[in-house]
Design a protein around this motif. Structure first.
Motif, PDB file in Angstrom:
ATOM      1  N   LYS A   1      30.902  41.198 -24.165  1.00 19.05           N
ATOM      2  CA  LYS A   1      29.717  40.456 -24.625  1.00 19.05           C
ATOM      3  C   LYS A   1      29.973  39.720 -25.942  1.00 19.05           C
ATOM      4  O   LYS A   1      29.510  38.585 -26.124  1.00 19.05           O
ATOM      5  CB  LYS A   1      28.552  41.436 -24.801  1.00 19.05           C
ATOM      6  N   GLU A   2      30.743  40.334 -26.849  1.00 15.77           N
ATOM      7  CA  GLU A   2      30.979  39.706 -28.155  1.00 15.77           C
ATOM      8  C   GLU A   2      31.881  38.479 -28.069  1.00 15.77           C
ATOM      9  O   GLU A   2      31.992  37.708 -29.025  1.00 15.77           O
ATOM     10  CB  GLU A   2      31.574  40.724 -29.138  1.00 15.77           C
TER      11      GLU A   2
ATOM     12  N   PRO B   1      21.912  36.214 -24.538  1.00 19.27           N
ATOM     13  CA  PRO B   1      22.260  37.328 -25.436  1.00 19.27           C
ATOM     14  C   PRO B   1      21.492  38.606 -25.152  1.00 19.27           C
ATOM     15  O   PRO B   1      22.009  39.704 -25.357  1.00 19.27           O
ATOM     16  CB  PRO B   1      21.924  36.766 -26.822  1.00 19.27           C
ATOM     17  N   ASP B   2      20.217  38.482 -24.693  1.00 18.14           N
ATOM     18  CA  ASP B   2      19.435  39.695 -24.412  1.00 18.14           C
ATOM     19  C   ASP B   2      19.748  40.290 -23.033  1.00 18.14           C
ATOM     20  O   ASP B   2      19.210  41.332 -22.670  1.00 18.14           O
ATOM     21  CB  ASP B   2      17.943  39.382 -24.513  1.00 18.14           C
ATOM     22  N   ASP B   3      20.610  39.616 -22.264  1.00 18.33           N
ATOM     23  CA  ASP B   3      21.019  40.123 -20.953  1.00 18.33           C
ATOM     24  C   ASP B   3      22.265  41.009 -21.147  1.00 18.33           C
ATOM     25  O   ASP B   3      23.293  40.554 -21.668  1.00 18.33           O
ATOM     26  CB  ASP B   3      21.336  38.955 -20.022  1.00 18.33           C
ATOM     27  N   PRO B   4      22.223  42.282 -20.742  1.00 20.24           N
ATOM     28  CA  PRO B   4      23.386  43.168 -20.976  1.00 20.24           C
ATOM     29  C   PRO B   4      24.585  42.861 -20.077  1.00 20.24           C
ATOM     30  O   PRO B   4      25.668  43.424 -20.275  1.00 20.24           O
ATOM     31  CB  PRO B   4      22.816  44.562 -20.671  1.00 20.24           C
ATOM     32  N   SER B   5      24.441  41.945 -19.134  1.00 20.75           N
ATOM     33  CA  SER B   5      25.531  41.676 -18.195  1.00 20.75           C
ATOM     34  C   SER B   5      26.743  41.076 -18.907  1.00 20.75           C
ATOM     35  O   SER B   5      26.606  40.259 -19.831  1.00 20.75           O
ATOM     36  CB  SER B   5      25.038  40.717 -17.105  1.00 20.75           C
ATOM     37  N   LEU B   6      27.951  41.487 -18.443  1.00 18.27           N
ATOM     38  CA  LEU B   6      29.202  40.960 -18.992  1.00 18.27           C
ATOM     39  C   LEU B   6      29.768  39.841 -18.130  1.00 18.27           C
ATOM     40  O   LEU B   6      30.733  39.176 -18.549  1.00 18.27           O
ATOM     41  CB  LEU B   6      30.252  42.081 -19.104  1.00 18.27           C
TER      42      LEU B   6
ATOM     43  N   HIS C   1      31.466  36.139 -25.655  1.00 19.66           N
ATOM     44  CA  HIS C   1      30.745  35.066 -24.977  1.00 19.66           C
ATOM     45  C   HIS C   1      30.528  33.859 -25.883  1.00 19.66           C
ATOM     46  O   HIS C   1      30.636  32.711 -25.462  1.00 19.66           O
ATOM     47  CB  HIS C   1      29.396  35.573 -24.461  1.00 19.66           C
TER      48      HIS C   1
ATOM     49  N   GLU D   1      21.830  32.846 -29.915  1.00 19.73           N
ATOM     50  CA  GLU D   1      23.001  33.409 -30.573  1.00 19.73           C
ATOM     51  C   GLU D   1      22.919  33.311 -32.088  1.00 19.73           C
ATOM     52  O   GLU D   1      23.744  33.877 -32.798  1.00 19.73           O
ATOM     53  CB  GLU D   1      24.262  32.680 -30.097  1.00 19.73           C
TER      54      GLU D   1
END
Length: 1045
Positions: free
Chosen positions: A150-151, A180-185, A153, A906
């Protein structure tokens, strides 16, 4: 013997890479300016490689137009029907649309395996955009996902989404990154198989590169930061260059121990070890001493932008710790090695005592005389002593001198001499005069006050209206001051006895009261010389006439003017009567005899329109009974003239308005008799006049018969049925002349009879045909010379009536039907543009989407040709944005807004505390400076509102890296502005246009062995300067050239 040449830092910086930064080391001329490579090969030989320091910078020139060829296999083609391949096929239409949108040239060809071969030519940017559209519209699409931490992206997206756009263009794919609020990678990639593989590879490379980077934070005591940074930050800059890491040290004004190091892991580790080594060494070897120095001298120790502290650090290696400016402490701490503290302390005291501040007492009213006219007096002192800074404080009886001790003492003596001389020659007095009299003291355009100044050689200061003060100051020669004071007091006492009265007089009478060239008002003023009479400006349209003067005289003048106005009102009655234009000359008479006689006998003023005017109105002005008498006499003349010209012109009154277009020119063209043409013109005019008045008049017995033989009048508009079939004598026009000419005249007259046609137009289009305030329908009527009748809205009828001459009606019908077609096409287009799509966006992002003064949303509307509607404050759904327009455009606009929101999510916000005194300078004039900072770092900077609980808190919003850079920049600005001084006082030196007197010339860079400084060239040396041609002996000439006789 080596020679030395001085260069500026800018010209030397480019050639200094690789040379050790030793201050004692002076580079040679050849090191600073390496020679160009020599090409010893043949002129056409291209095998030789460029050599030397200059050759490595030569870059090949890239072509501006490129060509790319790629294939689409049969199984991936979206349109597989080969029978439609070519100009009429869908693929050709798509390519034509792409060429128009991108500007690139596209060629299609069909391979043997039924695959498509596509060649795209154009500029790089156009080719990349065209390729992306071709792949998305001509090739079937697949999708795949790639898992990325995630970091990482935000690094795939890049600054302002530029990296993501570049990647999509390069691979011809569509890349969707979770919010950003979506936990998906998972990052989803849509496109061709080849494009998906390329995009996946590039994304994994970006992620792998970020795995190698690191961020470390070191907490080291603040007092040792100067040793890590070095003098002028040179040490930390060398450290960054050697290790490749980025080191961020908080500025001295920020009480923070944390040092941030970013970069690749190896570089960060090396930088940390170097920093810790410096810290451990200084902590072990250094000691401190404290000294007391007056607070006022601290700024001289700091120097401009902290240069003095850096200078002490550079020469002694000792750090000087200054107390905060808002602190009352006078203790300065010196930190360094024991043997270096003594020389550093000596420099501190030397800088503290290098500048002296002295105050000279002088009355505040004398300040401007000390300065002199246009700063002449003070200018002489500053020219002799340029290092002395002189400041005058408004409203205070002191003058501050600042500069070197000797020069300050000299300036003090000179200013005191000027003050003593002025006190002997000058005097002043204050007079208290009611503020309401100030403008009268000044006079019109300053006439009164300027006269007093010139007569008594004094200066008079009258306070401005906002000051609400009655104190008037007089300065100058003592005798002149007393005389001016006496005259001002007498004027004020005289004005106290005056009275002001307002008369209400209609503005139309003002000119009559004033008279031609002001003759009448001059008589009134001569009669009442002590009264001032003021008329308002004509542009103000005011009715108030102001009288000012002694009470009794004002009352007498007011009564006199009231009587004068009453006479004017009685004589200002006016009548306007319409008289046929052709009769005006008869009313005037030969040589004006008739009109002159009427004017004299009725004592009225009669105005006739000019000969070139189309007006028929004659205006009579005077007393009411006189005006009526003049009117009756003029109307009697007209009636007599009408009887003389009356003939049998028989037209139905309903057709009079259209029949008047038969002019005298038509009669002449048909060769009719003059009598007929004149009679026809006059009779038609009379008929129109009577018709407009709607009052039946008996013109003559031939038109209406005798009074006794008239038919009984109709009541309530009723008429017998037989009346419709009876041909009345008044409906007949008699034409006399030659047979063929009479026939032509008859045809021409019948052509003037109007006809009415019905046109079927949908009721819904009526309001568009009428136009705004009837402009559309009025334009058509003027253009086609017809009358167009549109039914009332409540009737909801589809029939529009057009009335006029036959030819004009036909043209109007065609024009009306053409307008209907245009409106129907507009309705269809309006329906297509009414497609709407909604998007849910957090309301906190709405201002950012709108942008400053609507710049961002306006650009989106312009690029995609859509309308974007944000929710109103009272709406229930505050997060819904509605986009309307063509369906395809709305989808593109929605994608643009979603991408913008993704970037905004972001962003981070960081609060930094800045000295409130520096806010104005950081913001700049009209926000120019802070806007420049925001544009440079791509962040948003918000300052606290007046009265805020925390006035020093400034919020910076943007991408994390940009926010860090912006915060560092703001802290550096704060330190710089605080060190410049705590107060901003208008200095006399800046008024006189003085420049910077504190700094000296920069030393610049130095090089050795410069060829131009070895020795002066020997002009007589034949080897260095050989002669040309046959060595002829030169003629003897003087230094100024050959003699001329």
């Amino acid at each position: 013997m080596s020679s030395v040449a001085v260069l500026t830092p800018e010209s030397f910086a480019e050639h200094r890479s690789g040379v050790p930064e030793d201050e004692a080391y002076i580079p040679t001329y050849l090191e600073a300016f390496p020679p160009l490579p020599e090409n010893k090969g043949a002129p056409g030989d291209k095998s030789g490689e460029p050599a030397g320091a200059w050759g490595s910078k030569i870059r090949p020139i890239k072509a501006s137009v490129i060509t790319q060829v790629f294939n689409v296999p049969l199984e991936e083609r979206r349109y597989k029907d080969n029978s439609q391949f070519g100009d009429g096929g869908e693929e050709a239409k798509v390519c034509l649309d792409i060429m128009q949108r991108t500007g690139a040239h596209i060629e299609l060809s069909l391979a043997k395996d039924q695959g498509l071969s596509i060649m795209v030519t154009g500029k790089l940017d156009s080719v990349m955009k065209a390729r992306k559209e071709i792949v998305s519209r001509l090739q079937t699409q697949a999708s795949a996902t790639v898992a990325v931490p995630k970091e990482h992206h935000r690094f795939v997206i890049g600054k302002n989404g530029e990296k993501l756009q570049e990647l999509e263009l390069k691979t011809a794919t569509k890349i969707a990154i979770p919010r950003p609020d979506d936990p998906s990678l998972n990052i989803r990639i849509t496109g061709t198989k080849e494009g998906i593989e390329k995009a996946r590879h590039e994304i994994l490379l970006i992620s792998a590169e970020q795995d190698k980077r690191a961020v470390e934070r070191l907490s080291l005591e603040k007092v040792f930061h100067p040793f890590i940074a070095g003098a002028y930050n040179r040490l930390v800059q060398e450290l960054c260059q050697e290790t490749g890491a980025r080191v961020s040290i908080p500025p001295p004004s920020l009480h923070k121990d944390e040092i941030v190091i970013t970069g690749e892991k190896e570089a960060v580790a090396l930088a940390i070890s170097r920093i810790r080594a410096i810290y451990d060494e200084k902590k072990r070897k250094t000691t401190t001493i404290s000294v007391e120095v007056k607070k006022s001298q601290h700024k001289y120790i700091v120097g401009p932008k902290g240069n003095s502290l850096h200078e002490i650090m550079e020469t002694t290696g000792v750090s000087v710790e200054m107390p905060p400016l808002d602190s009352c402490s006078e203790t300065i701490i010196l930190r360094g090695e024991p043997d270096k503290l003594g020389p550093a302390l000596t420099q501190v005291y030397a800088k503290a005592k290098s500048v002296m501040v002295v105050e000279v007492t002088a009355p505040a009213w004398l300040h401007r005389f000390i300065i002199g006219k246009k700063g002449q007096n003070i200018g002489r002192i500053t020219q002799q002593l340029p290092k002395v800074h002189i400041e005058f404080t408004d409203g205070e009886e002191r003058i501050s001198l600042e500069g070197p001790t000797e020069e300050v003492e000299q300036a003090q003596v000179q200013i005191q001499d000027i003050i003593r001389d002025l006190l002997v020659r000058m005097d002043y007095t204050d007079v208290n005069i009611d503020q309401r009299f100030h403008r009268h003291l000044i006079g019109k355009n300053g006439a009164n006050i300027n006269r007093i100044k010139e007569q008594y050689k004094v200066s008079v200061w009258i306070p401005q209206e906002p000051d609400r003060s009655g104190l008037v100051r007089i300065e100058g020669d003592p005798k002149g001051v007393q005389l001016a004071r006496r005259e001002l007091m007498e004027m004020a006492q005289r004005m106290e006895n005056e009275r002001t009265k307002d008369l209400i007089v209609e503005q139309k009478f003002h000119r009559a009261i004033i008279g031609q060239k002001g003759e009448k008002i001059k008589e009134v003023r001569d009669k009442f010389p002590e009264v001032m009479i003021n008329f308002p400006d004509p542009a103000q349209k005011s009715d108030i006439v102001q009288l000012r003067g002694p009470k009794n005289e004002v009352e007498k003048c007011a009564k006199f003017l009231a009587k004068l106005i009453a006479d004017l009102m009685e004589n200002s009655f006016s009548l306007s009567i319409p008289i046929f234009k052709q009769f005006h000359k008869n009313i005037i008479g030969k040589g004006g005899a008739n009109i002159k006689k009427i004017r004299e006998e009725t004592t009225t003023k009669i105005d006739l329109p000019t000969e070139n005017s189309n007006s028929e109105m004659i205006v009579i002005t005077g007393r009411k009974n006189h005006c009526e008498a003049a009117r009756d006499r003029i109307l009697a003349i007209q009636r007599e003239l009408v009887r003389e010209h009356c003939v049998c012109v028989c037209l139905s009154l309903s057709q009079v308005s259209l029949s008047l277009s038969l002019s005298l020119s038509l009669c002449r063209s048909l060769s009719l008799s003059v009598a007929l043409s004149v009679a026809l013109s006059v009779a038609l005019s009379v008929a129109l006049f009577l018709f407009s008045l709607e009052t039946p008049k008996k013109l003559c017995s031939c038109c209406h018969g005798d009074a006794a033989g008239q038919e009984p009048p109709q009541e309530n508009g009723d008429a017998s049925p037989e009346a419709e079939f009876v041909l009345r004598k008044c409906d007949v026009i008699t034409i006399s002349g030659r047979t063929e000419k009479c026939e032509l005249a008859k045809i021409a007259l019948l052509a003037l009879v109007p006809v009415t046609e019905d046109v079927e137009v949908s009721f819904e289009l009526h309001r568009y045909i009428i136009g705004q305030k009837g402009s559309g329908i009025r334009k058509m009527m003027e253009e086609y010379e017809v009358n167009i009748w549109v039914p009332q809205p409540e009737q909801q009828s589809d029939v529009i009536k057009v009335t006029g001459q036959v030819a004009n009606v036909e043209r109007a019908k065609s024009g009306l039907l053409e307008r209907v077609k245009e409106l129907q096409a507009e309705q269809e287009d309006r329906a297509l543009r009414s497609f709407k799509v909604s998007i849910s966006v957090d309301p906190k992002f709405h201002p950012k989407i709108i942008g400053r003064k609507g710049a961002v949303i306006s650009q989106i509307r312009k690029d995609h040709d859509v309308n974007v509607q944000f929710p109103d404050k009272g709406d229930e759904l505050q997060d819904v944005i509605v986009i309307s327009g063509y369906e395809r455009n709305t989808e593109e606009a929605r994608s643009a807004i979603e991408q913008l929101v993704s970037t905004l999510q972001e962003m981070v916000s960081h609060d930094v505390h800045l000295d409130p005194r520096t806010h104005a300078r950081i913001i700049g004039a009209r926000g120019k400076a802070v806007r420049k900072t925001m544009e440079e770092f791509k962040v948003d900077i918000r300052f606290p509102q007046p009265g805020s609980e925390d006035p020093g808190r400034v919020t910076v919003t943007g991408l994390p890296e940009s926010v860090d850079n912006a915060v560092d920049h703001l802290l550096n600005l704060e330190e710089e502005y605080v060190s410049d001084g705590r107060e901003t006082i208008i200095s006399i030196w800046s008024k006189l246009g003085g420049g910077d007197i504190s700094g000296g010339a920069a030393k610049g860079f130095v090089v050795r062995d410069a060829p131009w400084n070895d020795k002066a060239p020997d002009m007589s040396n034949a080897e260095d300067f050989p002669t040309f041609g046959a060595g002829l002996a030169p003629k003897q000439t003087s230094a100024w050239g050959p003699k001329k006789f």
